[in-house]
Write a protein that holds these residues in place. Structure first.
Motif, PDB file in Angstrom:
ATOM      1  N   PRO A 228       0.837  -1.329  -0.143  1.00  0.00           N
ATOM      2  CA  PRO A 228      -0.089  -0.020  -0.009  1.00  0.00           C
ATOM      3  C   PRO A 228       0.899   1.245   0.146  1.00  0.00           C
ATOM      4  O   PRO A 228       1.761   1.324   0.906  1.00  0.00           O
ATOM      5  N   ASN A 229       0.481   2.029  -0.941  1.00  0.00           N
ATOM      6  CA  ASN A 229       1.212   3.376  -0.938  1.00  0.00           C
ATOM      7  C   ASN A 229       2.706   3.266  -1.189  1.00  0.00           C
ATOM      8  O   ASN A 229       3.531   4.492  -1.356  1.00  0.00           O
ATOM      9  N   GLY A 230       3.275   2.291  -1.760  1.00  0.00           N
ATOM     10  CA  GLY A 230       4.561   1.953  -2.167  1.00  0.00           C
ATOM     11  C   GLY A 230       4.857   2.872  -3.642  1.00  0.00           C
ATOM     12  O   GLY A 230       3.835   3.005  -4.310  1.00  0.00           O
ATOM     13  N   HIS A 231       6.005   2.826  -3.933  1.00  0.00           N
ATOM     14  CA  HIS A 231       6.352   3.689  -5.059  1.00  0.00           C
ATOM     15  C   HIS A 231       7.607   3.048  -5.686  1.00  0.00           C
ATOM     16  O   HIS A 231       8.839   2.809  -5.305  1.00  0.00           O
ATOM     17  N   LEU A 232       7.206   2.144  -6.986  1.00  0.00           N
ATOM     18  CA  LEU A 232       8.422   1.762  -7.381  1.00  0.00           C
ATOM     19  C   LEU A 232       8.942   2.002  -8.849  1.00  0.00           C
ATOM     20  O   LEU A 232       7.897   2.481  -9.616  1.00  0.00           O
ATOM     21  N   GLN A 233       9.949   2.410  -9.174  1.00  0.00           N
ATOM     22  CA  GLN A 233      10.420   2.898 -10.543  1.00  0.00           C
ATOM     23  C   GLN A 233      11.164   1.803 -11.114  1.00  0.00           C
ATOM     24  O   GLN A 233      12.222   1.138 -10.495  1.00  0.00           O
ATOM     25  N   ALA A 255      -0.960  -2.798  -4.424  1.00  0.00           N
ATOM     26  CA  ALA A 255      -1.843  -2.583  -3.417  1.00  0.00           C
ATOM     27  C   ALA A 255      -2.537  -1.152  -3.542  1.00  0.00           C
ATOM     28  O   ALA A 255      -2.097  -0.436  -4.449  1.00  0.00           O
ATOM     29  N   ARG A 256      -3.287  -0.574  -2.477  1.00  0.00           N
ATOM     30  CA  ARG A 256      -4.009   0.319  -2.520  1.00  0.00           C
ATOM     31  C   ARG A 256      -2.876   1.693  -2.610  1.00  0.00           C
ATOM     32  O   ARG A 256      -2.015   1.404  -2.009  1.00  0.00           O
ATOM     33  N   ASP A 257      -3.138   2.781  -3.432  1.00  0.00           N
ATOM     34  CA  ASP A 257      -2.505   3.803  -3.809  1.00  0.00           C
ATOM     35  C   ASP A 257      -0.972   3.640  -3.951  1.00  0.00           C
ATOM     36  O   ASP A 257      -0.230   4.638  -3.616  1.00  0.00           O
ATOM     37  N   SER A 258      -0.582   2.511  -4.494  1.00  0.00           N
ATOM     38  CA  SER A 258       0.665   2.249  -4.979  1.00  0.00           C
ATOM     39  C   SER A 258       1.046   2.888  -6.396  1.00  0.00           C
ATOM     40  O   SER A 258      -0.176   2.911  -7.065  1.00  0.00           O
ATOM     41  N   ARG A 259       2.035   3.121  -6.386  1.00  0.00           N
ATOM     42  CA  ARG A 259       2.377   3.804  -7.792  1.00  0.00           C
ATOM     43  C   ARG A 259       3.520   2.981  -8.528  1.00  0.00           C
ATOM     44  O   ARG A 259       4.772   2.905  -7.703  1.00  0.00           O
ATOM     45  N   LEU A 260       3.517   2.852  -9.807  1.00  0.00           N
ATOM     46  CA  LEU A 260       4.301   1.998 -10.505  1.00  0.00           C
ATOM     47  C   LEU A 260       4.726   2.927 -11.647  1.00  0.00           C
ATOM     48  O   LEU A 260       3.959   3.361 -12.557  1.00  0.00           O
ATOM     49  N   GLU A 261       6.003   3.173 -11.918  1.00  0.00           N
ATOM     50  CA  GLU A 261       6.262   3.753 -13.278  1.00  0.00           C
ATOM     51  C   GLU A 261       7.231   2.514 -13.828  1.00  0.00           C
ATOM     52  O   GLU A 261       8.493   2.351 -13.290  1.00  0.00           O
ATOM     53  N   SER A 262       6.812   2.052 -14.884  1.00  0.00           N
ATOM     54  CA  SER A 262       7.679   1.010 -15.559  1.00  0.00           C
ATOM     55  C   SER A 262       8.385   1.563 -16.944  1.00  0.00           C
ATOM     56  O   SER A 262       7.436   2.103 -17.721  1.00  0.00           O
ATOM     57  N   PHE A 263       9.706   1.118 -16.950  1.00  0.00           N
ATOM     58  CA  PHE A 263      10.192   1.509 -18.473  1.00  0.00           C
ATOM     59  C   PHE A 263      10.710   0.393 -18.872  1.00  0.00           C
ATOM     60  O   PHE A 263      11.536  -0.411 -18.362  1.00  0.00           O
ATOM     61  N   THR A 264      10.278  -0.401 -20.046  1.00  0.00           N
ATOM     62  CA  THR A 264      10.968  -1.566 -20.971  1.00  0.00           C
ATOM     63  C   THR A 264      11.593  -1.048 -22.124  1.00  0.00           C
ATOM     64  O   THR A 264      11.060  -0.684 -22.917  1.00  0.00           O
ATOM     65  N   ALA A 265      12.782  -1.294 -22.352  1.00  0.00           N
ATOM     66  CA  ALA A 265      13.745  -1.289 -23.406  1.00  0.00           C
ATOM     67  C   ALA A 265      13.976  -2.263 -24.156  1.00  0.00           C
ATOM     68  O   ALA A 265      14.956  -3.169 -23.451  1.00  0.00           O
ATOM     69  N   ALA A 266      13.690  -2.591 -25.262  1.00  0.00           N
ATOM     70  CA  ALA A 266      14.148  -3.894 -26.006  1.00  0.00           C
ATOM     71  C   ALA A 266      15.003  -3.435 -27.091  1.00  0.00           C
ATOM     72  O   ALA A 266      14.608  -2.780 -28.174  1.00  0.00           O
ATOM     73  N   LEU A 267      16.260  -3.479 -26.742  1.00  0.00           N
ATOM     74  CA  LEU A 267      17.344  -2.785 -27.666  1.00  0.00           C
ATOM     75  C   LEU A 267      17.953  -3.643 -28.981  1.00  0.00           C
ATOM     76  O   LEU A 267      18.115  -3.671 -29.804  1.00  0.00           O
ATOM     77  N   THR A 268      18.535  -4.825 -28.097  1.00  0.00           N
ATOM     78  CA  THR A 268      19.293  -5.779 -29.034  1.00  0.00           C
ATOM     79  C   THR A 268      18.785  -7.144 -28.639  1.00  0.00           C
ATOM     80  O   THR A 268      17.925  -7.440 -27.509  1.00  0.00           O
ATOM     81  N   GLY A 269      19.232  -8.041 -29.260  1.00  0.00           N
ATOM     82  CA  GLY A 269      18.809  -9.455 -29.184  1.00  0.00           C
ATOM     83  C   GLY A 269      17.903 -10.107 -30.214  1.00  0.00           C
ATOM     84  O   GLY A 269      17.204  -9.295 -30.869  1.00  0.00           O
TER      85      GLY A 269
END
Lengths: 444, 253
Positions: A228-233, A255-269
């Motif tokens: 709850p209220n967690g923040h993940l980058q 959970a409640r009030d949590s914030r997620l900022e996700s960034f996915t880079a597919a560069l090579t492979g």
């Protein structure tokens, strides 16, 4: 028949599970393996007839009898070689995994706030870590054969736990290096990240290779719990080797009030499939999923996003951008499911694609399933060549067409990178883009 | 500096410029006025080398001795021709500084001059930014990205200042500007006037010419220059309106 090969390979994987032997895993972890094995038996291998894999042809993977790595490989990676992939200024915790196994000798561990754990998952399991025990295996849903296989081969990966009311000020970087290991081997990498109530952290996962000629597969599962209220980058950077294939499922529960900022880079492979599933299970949770993919040659990139709005007053945003060249194949799916109770959902998604060649293909599709009636959901996708009016603007300033296209393509990708808050990561990506698009060090 | 003879251009088979003759000498400022659809912007774009226009084979344009119509757009720019766009485009992901550094270095390369590194270029840029009263952060913002209308126009003048062309064509740089922004833009232009540099100022409104005083004023109507004079012509036009031109032209035919 392709299916026959797939079934043979399935038996091959099940047989090779025996190599894990009795490695003394606690019963609760052993149970995760058993469940994974059962799910793997039941799940069909990826096939174009399955909706999820209709556009994503991974027959190369399915038809290859990969040897699962069950013990650490011998390697002679020096700390200097690993350092070249580090992002931080020395203050960061940067953990290195080699071919799927934690390599403490190559890692930089730094003092962390009380109660924070950043460690190899294998160690955490062996030590009977209560948080790992509580969450491991509980987040991952039924996501098909390869994630199940990952569970069946559960051994190592990163474990991060940030307890309640704890702020991890310096970022954590986890570097998964693939060596020039025997051909056609697969690492089953399992990661668990748990943030307690009001905890905050920035985590970057990089997948890089030391060889561009070794054919290999990384079969990754991330389980992420946001209290709850967690923040993940959360940043994931795929820079696999030219012959490397990456199949990953990231499952995040908020959970409640949590914030997620996700960034996915597919560069090579050669293949990069990043399935990202986010479940907003309590009120007020929000996620912003951004991404960048750079596709060329005959590579395959698939970003399969799947957001579930299970509670009211949650918001989700998807903004992915890609540059498509050569004879590459790109798939983008933005699936958003809004449950009946999830009123006041605010969800939007956008996929913008810059098409540089007539032979590159993209399949971009939003999939909205909305069962609530008071919601705001938007979606959009664009696919296009660099606009001639902008090219003319460059030319009118003395910049020739070729240089203009290079700068414009760089800018298209850089605009995504510029939104990343973490400076060191941003700079590293900018340098990568400058090299790829041959735009020489103009940025300051 | 610039000699235009019988310039005809069409787009998708529709004739727009129907035979323009114009001579611009070094240091002169020419204003080109005219009602909407008269071909003002087309003239500007054709001179800059926009590929959407088909130029009649008999048209001749010489610029500093070069056959301008033979040159691709980028070479026209490197030769010293500059177009300030009516609608400057937004370029996400490229900073003003890197864009202008690349542009300036292309021109320098073509003239056999050494390219400027980021450090030296910064000095040039910062000095020029003062000219158009730009805040320091403009250098690191993406080109025109999220700029207001006035900021975009000012940015065009900044580019003009950095690239130091011999001939600058301002395509309705005043349109949509409030008076304060107009003053800044006009002051910038006036500071850039020199005996070696000429301007063609394309405008719909006489107001701009109170700030950038032209040596000559031409009135473009239906793809032809129907009247030329001094700056007084602009005042007369302001007083009588474009209907005066329409009536005179109709009477002449």
């Amino acid at each position: 028949m392709a299916n026959a090969i797939a079934e043979t390979n399935k038996s091959h994987y099940l047989a090779s599970l025996k190599q894990l032997g009795a490695d003394g895993l606690p019963a609760w972890a052993e149970a995760i393996r058993r469940e994974g094995e059962a799910r793997f038996r039941a799940a069909p291998m990826p096939h174009p007839k399955l909706e999820e894999w209709r556009q994503t042809n991974v027959s190369d993977i399915v038809n290859t009898a990969y040897t699962s790595l069950v013990t650490p490989t011998t390697h002679n990676i020096t700390p200097d070689a690993a350092d070249g992939h580090f992002l931080g200024d020395g203050s960061w915790t940067e953990l290195v995994f080699v071919d799927g196994y934690y390599a403490p000798g190559l890692s930089r561990t730094r003092a962390l706030p009380d109660g924070v754990r950043v460690a190899g998952l294998g160690e955490a399991i062996a030590a009977g870590d209560a948080v790992a025990k509580e969450h491991l295996g509980t987040v991952l849903g039924k996501r098909g054969a390869f994630p199940a296989l990952n569970s069946a081969f559960l051994q190592d990966g990163i474990f991060i736990h940030v307890p309640a009311n704890t702020v991890l000020k310096t970022p954590v970087h986890v570097l998964f290096l693939t060596t020039a290991r025997p051909a056609d081997t697969v690492s089953h990498i399992r990661n668990l990240v748990v943030l307690g109530e009001s905890a905050e952290a920035t985590v970057t996962m990089t997948y890089a290779a030391l060889s561009d000629t070794t054919p290999y597969l990384n079969n990754v599962v991330d389980e992420v719990v946001l209290g709850p209220n967690g923040h993940l980058q959360w940043h994931k950077i795929v820079r696999e080797g030219a012959e490397g294939k990456h199949l990953a499922t990231t499952e995040i529960i908020q959970a409640r009030d949590s914030r997620l900022e996700s960034f996915t880079a597919a560069l090579t492979g050669k293949v990069s499939r990043n399935q990202l599933c986010v479940r907003l299970v309590e009120e007020g949770a929000s996620c912003s999923l951004t991404g960048l993919y750079i596709n060329n040659d005959t590579r395959l990139i698939d970003n399969a996003l799947d957001i579930t709005h299970a509670a009211p007053h949650c918001s989700s945003r998807i903004a992915y951008k890609g540059v498509l060249d050569g004879r590459s194949k790109t798939v983008f799916t933005g699936k958003v499911n809004v449950a009946r109770d999830a009123q006041q959902t605010d969800s939007d998604q956008l996929s913008n694609n810059l098409l540089l060649s007539d032979t590159a293909t993209i399949d971009a599709k939003p999939q909205l399933e909305i069962y609530a009636d008071d919601v705001k959901c938007t979606h959009g996708a664009t696919v296009g060549a660099p606009p001639e009016e902008i090219i003319f603007y460059f030319r009118s300033r003395g910049i020739g067409e070729e240089a203009a296209r290079a700068m414009l393509t760089f800018g298209f990708a850089e605009a995504v990178v510029a939104e990343i808050e973490e400076t060191a990561l941003r700079d590293s990506l900018t340098r990568h883009l400058e090299a790829v698009f041959r735009v020489g060090g103009h940025s300051t | 500096m610039l000699e235009i003879r019988n310039l005809k251009a069409s787009v998708d088979g529709n004739p727009i410029l129907q035979g323009i003759d114009l001579s611009v000498q070094a240091g002169e400022v020419h204003a080109i006025m005219g009602p909407n659809g008269s071909g003002k912007s087309t003239l500007a774009q054709v001179l800059a080398g926009h590929q959407a226009y088909e130029v009649d084979g008999a048209s001749r344009v010489s610029f500093l001795g070069d056959d301008l119509l033979e040159l691709p757009a980028e070479e026209r720019a490197r030769a010293g021709l500059f177009l300030a766009f009516q609608y400057p485009v937004e370029i996400a992901g490229i900073t003003n500084a890197s864009f202008l550094q690349a542009a300036l270095n292309e021109t320098r390369k073509s003239r056999g001059l050494e390219e400027l590194d980021s450090f030296d270029f910064r000095e040039v840029l910062e000095e020029k930014m003062k000219l158009v009263e730009m805040k320091a952060d403009f250098a690191d913002r993406f080109v025109n990205y999220g700029f207001s209308g006035g900021e975009k126009k000012r940015n065009e003048i900044l580019q003009l200042a950095v690239l130091e062309p011999r001939l600058a064509i301002l395509d309705e740089t005043d349109s949509g500007l409030d008076i304060d922004a107009l003053r800044i833009v006009a002051n910038g232009v006036n500071k850039l006037r020199s005996p070696n540099r000429s301007f063609i100022v394309v405008t719909h409104y006489q107001r701009l010419l109170d700030y950038i005083v032209p040596d000559y004023v031409h009135i473009l109507y239906k793809g032809r220059i129907v009247k030329s004079g001094t700056k007084d012509l602009a005042l007369e036009l302001e007083e009588k309106g474009y209907d005066w031109i329409r009536e005179e032209t109709a009477a002449a035919l």
